[in-house]
Motif scaffolding. Structure first.
Motif, PDB file in Angstrom:
ATOM      1  N   ILE A 154      50.919  37.963  37.383  1.00  0.00           N
ATOM      2  CA  ILE A 154      50.198  38.260  36.178  1.00  0.00           C
ATOM      3  C   ILE A 154      51.321  38.848  35.059  1.00  0.00           C
ATOM      4  O   ILE A 154      51.436  38.521  33.833  1.00  0.00           O
ATOM      5  N   ALA A 155      52.398  39.359  35.577  1.00  0.00           N
ATOM      6  CA  ALA A 155      53.679  39.768  34.615  1.00  0.00           C
ATOM      7  C   ALA A 155      54.277  38.445  34.059  1.00  0.00           C
ATOM      8  O   ALA A 155      54.724  38.708  32.813  1.00  0.00           O
ATOM      9  N   GLU A 186      43.414  44.382  37.665  1.00  0.00           N
ATOM     10  CA  GLU A 186      44.909  44.159  37.554  1.00  0.00           C
ATOM     11  C   GLU A 186      45.327  43.193  36.386  1.00  0.00           C
ATOM     12  O   GLU A 186      46.440  42.989  36.024  1.00  0.00           O
ATOM     13  N   GLY A 187      44.135  42.622  35.728  1.00  0.00           N
ATOM     14  CA  GLY A 187      44.487  41.775  34.560  1.00  0.00           C
ATOM     15  C   GLY A 187      44.028  40.321  34.670  1.00  0.00           C
ATOM     16  O   GLY A 187      44.391  39.659  33.766  1.00  0.00           O
ATOM     17  N   ALA A 188      43.175  40.388  35.535  1.00  0.00           N
ATOM     18  CA  ALA A 188      42.563  38.822  35.275  1.00  0.00           C
ATOM     19  C   ALA A 188      41.329  38.802  34.378  1.00  0.00           C
ATOM     20  O   ALA A 188      40.713  39.719  34.332  1.00  0.00           O
ATOM     21  N   ALA A 189      41.418  37.753  33.467  1.00  0.00           N
ATOM     22  CA  ALA A 189      40.512  37.492  32.554  1.00  0.00           C
ATOM     23  C   ALA A 189      39.143  37.129  33.136  1.00  0.00           C
ATOM     24  O   ALA A 189      38.064  37.454  32.611  1.00  0.00           O
ATOM     25  N   ALA A 190      39.452  36.432  34.392  1.00  0.00           N
ATOM     26  CA  ALA A 190      38.058  35.977  34.965  1.00  0.00           C
ATOM     27  C   ALA A 190      38.360  35.662  36.550  1.00  0.00           C
ATOM     28  O   ALA A 190      39.460  35.438  36.848  1.00  0.00           O
ATOM     29  N   VAL A 191      37.376  36.058  37.357  1.00  0.00           N
ATOM     30  CA  VAL A 191      37.383  35.913  38.918  1.00  0.00           C
ATOM     31  C   VAL A 191      36.193  35.227  39.158  1.00  0.00           C
ATOM     32  O   VAL A 191      35.290  35.254  38.862  1.00  0.00           O
ATOM     33  N   HIS A 192      36.618  34.049  40.025  1.00  0.00           N
ATOM     34  CA  HIS A 192      35.430  33.070  40.517  1.00  0.00           C
ATOM     35  C   HIS A 192      35.659  32.868  41.988  1.00  0.00           C
ATOM     36  O   HIS A 192      36.691  32.555  42.469  1.00  0.00           O
ATOM     37  N   ASP A 193      34.622  32.826  42.828  1.00  0.00           N
ATOM     38  CA  ASP A 193      34.689  32.649  44.152  1.00  0.00           C
ATOM     39  C   ASP A 193      34.489  31.307  44.354  1.00  0.00           C
ATOM     40  O   ASP A 193      33.565  30.529  43.786  1.00  0.00           O
ATOM     41  N   VAL A 194      35.328  30.711  45.310  1.00  0.00           N
ATOM     42  CA  VAL A 194      35.395  29.389  45.495  1.00  0.00           C
ATOM     43  C   VAL A 194      34.363  29.067  46.755  1.00  0.00           C
ATOM     44  O   VAL A 194      35.018  29.655  47.817  1.00  0.00           O
ATOM     45  N   PRO A 195      33.644  28.336  46.757  1.00  0.00           N
ATOM     46  CA  PRO A 195      32.599  28.301  48.048  1.00  0.00           C
ATOM     47  C   PRO A 195      33.310  27.382  49.168  1.00  0.00           C
ATOM     48  O   PRO A 195      34.104  26.402  48.662  1.00  0.00           O
ATOM     49  N   GLY A 196      32.782  27.395  50.234  1.00  0.00           N
ATOM     50  CA  GLY A 196      33.583  26.608  51.481  1.00  0.00           C
ATOM     51  C   GLY A 196      32.680  26.493  52.397  1.00  0.00           C
ATOM     52  O   GLY A 196      31.065  26.263  52.266  1.00  0.00           O
TER      53      GLY A 196
END
Length: 213
Positions: free
Chosen positions: A121-122, A179-189
């Motif tokens: 992220i830095a 922590e700084g993520a603009a978006a978080v997506h779960d990847v299905p499996g």
């Protein structure tokens, strides 16, 4: 099978094919998941589907192989630490090169610990690039089955369980956003009967190549 095409078995579109794909903006894409959670299969499907260029994927495992060979194993912990430092310095160099050029980049490593993500992220913040996190969090039973099927010799079942525990404790969606993520997506499996190709089709990526290519 093309998106929205009839299911070969029933003649109807599969339900997930009707969902508009999630658009990932240009910037840094951080994959987060234990070993054997499907990250490599996912990015391979992205490349094979021409959703991203192969150069857009920066894999710490591939860098390790490039630098030290597929079967190289450090003789002691000090050598291992030095090797890891070199690997991640090279990873950071490649990420910086793409971000400096205004290109998207996918960081493929486990990234289950906060300190690992903080380092990435830095780098993104240096260039004002947004960070998108894609989470791979399979059920532990599925994770162990995938680990067994892939026949990995660099990790034990105990290691895989330990990574999964850290993922569960330190990589929840809310924490990742904090922590700084603009978006978080779960990847299905596997748990949702979704193949890597089908999972990849659920996302579209901003251009990952220089203009004019």
């Amino acid at each position: 099978m093309p998106e929205n095409s009839p299911d070969r078995a029933g003649g109807r579109p599969r339900s997930h094919d009707l969902t508009p794909p999630i658009r990932i903006p240009a910037g840094l894409v951080v994959l987060v998941g234990p070993p054997a959670s499907g990250k490599t299969s996912f990015v391979r499907a992205l490349v094979e589907g021409r959703q991203v260029d192969v150069e857009a994927v920066v894999s710490s495992d591939e860098i390790r192989t490039e630098l030290f060979g597929a079967s190289a194993e450090p003789a002691d912990s000090g050598t291992a630490d030095a090797a890891d430092a070199r690997i991640f310095e090279e990873r950071d160099r490649r990420i910086v090169a793409r971000l400096a050029a205004g290109l998207s980049v996918i960081a493929e490593s486990t990234n289950v610990t906060p300190w690992a993500r903080e380092r990435l992220i830095a780098l993104a913040r240096r260039f004002g690039a947004p960070v998108t996190v894609l989470r791979f969090a399979p059920d532990v039973a599925d994770l162990l089955q995938q680990y067994t099927e892939r026949g990995r010799t660099d990790l034990t079942e105990v290691d895989v369980r330990a990574y999964a525990a850290v993922m569960s404790r330190d990589a929840g969606a809310d924490r990742l956003r904090d922590e700084g993520a603009a978006a978080v997506h779960d990847v299905p499996g596997r748990r949702r009967s979704v193949t890597p190709g089908e999972a990849a089709a659920r996302f579209t990526f901003a251009p990952c190549r220089p203009p004019g290519r």
